[in-house]
Design a protein around this motif. Structure first.
Motif, PDB file in Angstrom:
ATOM      1  N   GLY A 159       0.807  -1.219   0.000  1.00 61.33           N
ATOM      2  CA  GLY A 159       0.000   0.000   0.000  1.00 61.33           C
ATOM      3  C   GLY A 159       0.838   1.266   0.000  1.00 61.33           C
ATOM      4  N   ILE A 160       2.147   1.112  -0.138  1.00 60.94           N
ATOM      5  CA  ILE A 160       3.061   2.263  -0.151  1.00 60.94           C
ATOM      6  C   ILE A 160       3.562   2.474  -1.573  1.00 60.94           C
ATOM      7  N   THR A 161       3.430   3.699  -2.070  1.00 61.61           N
ATOM      8  CA  THR A 161       3.949   4.015  -3.399  1.00 61.61           C
ATOM      9  C   THR A 161       5.234   4.818  -3.265  1.00 61.61           C
ATOM     10  N   VAL A 162       6.092   4.694  -4.273  1.00 59.85           N
ATOM     11  CA  VAL A 162       7.367   5.415  -4.291  1.00 59.85           C
ATOM     12  C   VAL A 162       7.567   6.004  -5.683  1.00 59.85           C
ATOM     13  N   ASN A 163       7.678   7.316  -5.754  1.00 55.56           N
ATOM     14  CA  ASN A 163       7.875   7.995  -7.028  1.00 55.56           C
ATOM     15  C   ASN A 163       8.893   9.120  -6.858  1.00 55.56           C
ATOM     16  N   ALA A 164       9.361   9.627  -7.973  1.00 56.65           N
ATOM     17  CA  ALA A 164      10.291  10.759  -7.940  1.00 56.65           C
ATOM     18  C   ALA A 164       9.794  11.853  -8.871  1.00 56.65           C
ATOM     19  N   VAL A 165      10.087  13.080  -8.499  1.00 60.39           N
ATOM     20  CA  VAL A 165       9.836  14.234  -9.357  1.00 60.39           C
ATOM     21  C   VAL A 165      11.183  14.855  -9.679  1.00 60.39           C
ATOM     22  N   ALA A 166      11.458  15.033 -10.955  1.00 56.08           N
ATOM     23  CA  ALA A 166      12.740  15.584 -11.405  1.00 56.08           C
ATOM     24  C   ALA A 166      12.500  16.954 -12.026  1.00 56.08           C
ATOM     25  N   PRO A 167      12.732  18.015 -11.267  1.00 60.79           N
ATOM     26  CA  PRO A 167      12.523  19.359 -11.817  1.00 60.79           C
ATOM     27  C   PRO A 167      13.639  19.771 -12.764  1.00 60.79           C
ATOM     28  N   GLY A 168      13.268  20.589 -13.723  1.00 63.30           N
ATOM     29  CA  GLY A 168      14.266  21.306 -14.486  1.00 63.30           C
ATOM     30  C   GLY A 168      14.671  22.541 -13.698  1.00 63.30           C
ATOM     31  N   PRO A 169      15.355  23.503 -14.327  1.00 61.23           N
ATOM     32  CA  PRO A 169      15.738  24.722 -13.622  1.00 61.23           C
ATOM     33  C   PRO A 169      14.532  25.376 -12.941  1.00 61.23           C
ATOM     34  N   THR A 170      14.681  25.653 -11.653  1.00 62.25           N
ATOM     35  CA  THR A 170      13.582  26.163 -10.844  1.00 62.25           C
ATOM     36  C   THR A 170      14.067  27.348 -10.022  1.00 62.25           C
ATOM     37  N   GLU A 171      13.213  28.313  -9.830  1.00 64.93           N
ATOM     38  CA  GLU A 171      13.551  29.555  -9.136  1.00 64.93           C
ATOM     39  C   GLU A 171      13.793  29.307  -7.651  1.00 64.93           C
ATOM     40  N   THR A 172      14.960  28.806  -7.325  1.00 63.49           N
ATOM     41  CA  THR A 172      15.353  28.551  -5.943  1.00 63.49           C
ATOM     42  C   THR A 172      16.700  29.225  -5.670  1.00 63.49           C
ATOM     43  N   GLU A 173      17.062  29.247  -4.394  1.00 62.96           N
ATOM     44  CA  GLU A 173      18.342  29.829  -3.993  1.00 62.96           C
ATOM     45  C   GLU A 173      19.508  29.117  -4.684  1.00 62.96           C
ATOM     46  N   MET A 174      19.452  27.786  -4.717  1.00 63.97           N
ATOM     47  CA  MET A 174      20.528  27.010  -5.331  1.00 63.97           C
ATOM     48  C   MET A 174      20.684  27.362  -6.809  1.00 63.97           C
ATOM     49  N   TYR A 175      19.557  27.506  -7.491  1.00 63.03           N
ATOM     50  CA  TYR A 175      19.608  27.839  -8.916  1.00 63.03           C
ATOM     51  C   TYR A 175      20.208  29.224  -9.126  1.00 63.03           C
ATOM     52  N   ARG A 176      19.760  30.202  -8.348  1.00 62.13           N
ATOM     53  CA  ARG A 176      20.210  31.574  -8.541  1.00 62.13           C
ATOM     54  C   ARG A 176      21.683  31.776  -8.183  1.00 62.13           C
ATOM     55  N   GLU A 177      22.216  30.944  -7.308  1.00 66.71           N
ATOM     56  CA  GLU A 177      23.638  31.046  -6.988  1.00 66.71           C
ATOM     57  C   GLU A 177      24.501  30.784  -8.221  1.00 66.71           C
ATOM     58  N   ARG A 178      24.019  29.893  -9.071  1.00 67.01           N
ATOM     59  CA  ARG A 178      24.774  29.544 -10.271  1.00 67.01           C
ATOM     60  C   ARG A 178      24.326  30.314 -11.506  1.00 67.01           C
ATOM     61  N   SER A 179      23.086  30.764 -11.511  1.00 67.86           N
ATOM     62  CA  SER A 179      22.521  31.383 -12.715  1.00 67.86           C
ATOM     63  C   SER A 179      21.794  32.678 -12.366  1.00 67.86           C
ATOM     64  N   PRO A 180      22.531  33.756 -12.124  1.00 64.40           N
ATOM     65  CA  PRO A 180      21.889  35.039 -11.817  1.00 64.40           C
ATOM     66  C   PRO A 180      20.957  35.488 -12.938  1.00 64.40           C
ATOM     67  N   VAL A 181      19.952  36.271 -12.593  1.00 64.72           N
ATOM     68  CA  VAL A 181      19.005  36.783 -13.580  1.00 64.72           C
ATOM     69  C   VAL A 181      19.759  37.539 -14.676  1.00 64.72           C
TER      70      VAL A 181
END
Length: 234
Positions: A159-181
């Motif tokens: 009765g337990i399901t296991v899935n993953a979500v794989a985002p592309g580039p997303t507006e987060t702190e980690m993303y902006r550290e590498r890719s400034p606007v």
């Protein structure tokens, strides 16, 4: 009402998941280094890199009440080409992304099995498809995608399901550290996204929460890519 444990819950995608769950009448349980003042549920400050402290926090969480679902969102990234990778960074990236996820799932699994119901969602990354300078992070996330498929098969009858979500580039702190606007780096990234923009945390949270739904019980072992068409472009 479901109790949902979210790692990396203080900001970005994790916080967006918590807010969405709270709006739907569920109880988000936060796990991260720093507790935000306005988190919409119980919060347990802990550094997931500290195995003993993580074990103590998880023990307290399951003592306080059954956990119905887990969103393994905490992530840690170090960058560099194959000639530049520091082995300590490789190990620490794997530890926080993979070991911590295994530790969290093990802590709540007995309760889910006893209830005959559970949802486990792992946040992966589009870097697993092959992004230069991402070996430590992409390798750790690829390991989690493999874990997703294995755990889904191991737990399918419970009765337990296991899935993953794989985002592309997303507006987060980690993303902006590498890719400034407006940076050249962001421009190159946007060229590979048919929608021409990065995702919003709430959009990733929507995909995650859909896999936590009561009616998502026949979906398991899947890697859902949420990336504006980036993984199918070209």
């Amino acid at each position: 009402m479901r109790r949902v444990l979210i790692t990396g819950a203080s900001k970005g995608i994790g916080r967006a998941v918590a807010d969405r769950l709270a709006d739907a009448g569920h109880q988000p349980i936060g796990l991260a280094r720093t507790a935000p003042p306005d988190f919409p549920g119980p919060f347990y400050p802990v550094d997931l890199a500290d195995r003993a402290a993580t074990a103590a926090a998880l023990e307290q969480i399951v003592t306080d009440g059954a956990v119905d679902a887990v969103v393994n969102n905490a992530g840690f990234a170090r960058f560099g080409t194959i000639g530049e990778i520091d082995l300590d960074d490789l190990y620490s990236t794997y530890d926080l992304n993979v070991r911590a996820a295994v530790q969290v799932v093990q802590a709540v699994l007995q309760g889910m099995r006893a209830a005959g119901w559970g949802r486990i969602v792992i946040v992966s990354s589009l870097t697993t498809l092959g992004t230069p300078e991402r070996t430590p992070y992409a390798a750790a996330k690829a390991a989690l995608e493999t874990c997703t498929r294995i755990w889904a098969k191991e737990l399918a009858s419970t009765g337990i399901t296991v899935n993953a979500v794989a985002p592309g580039p997303t507006e987060t702190e980690m993303y902006r550290e590498r890719s400034p606007v407006g940076s050249e780096r962001e421009g190159r990234l946007l060229q590979n996204i048919p929608m021409g923009r990065v995702g919003a945390p709430r959009e990733i949270a929507h995909a995650i929460c859909s896999l936590l739904d009561e009616d998502a019980g026949y979906i398991t072992g899947q890697i859902v890519r949420v990336d504006g068409g980036g993984s199918v472009s070209g």
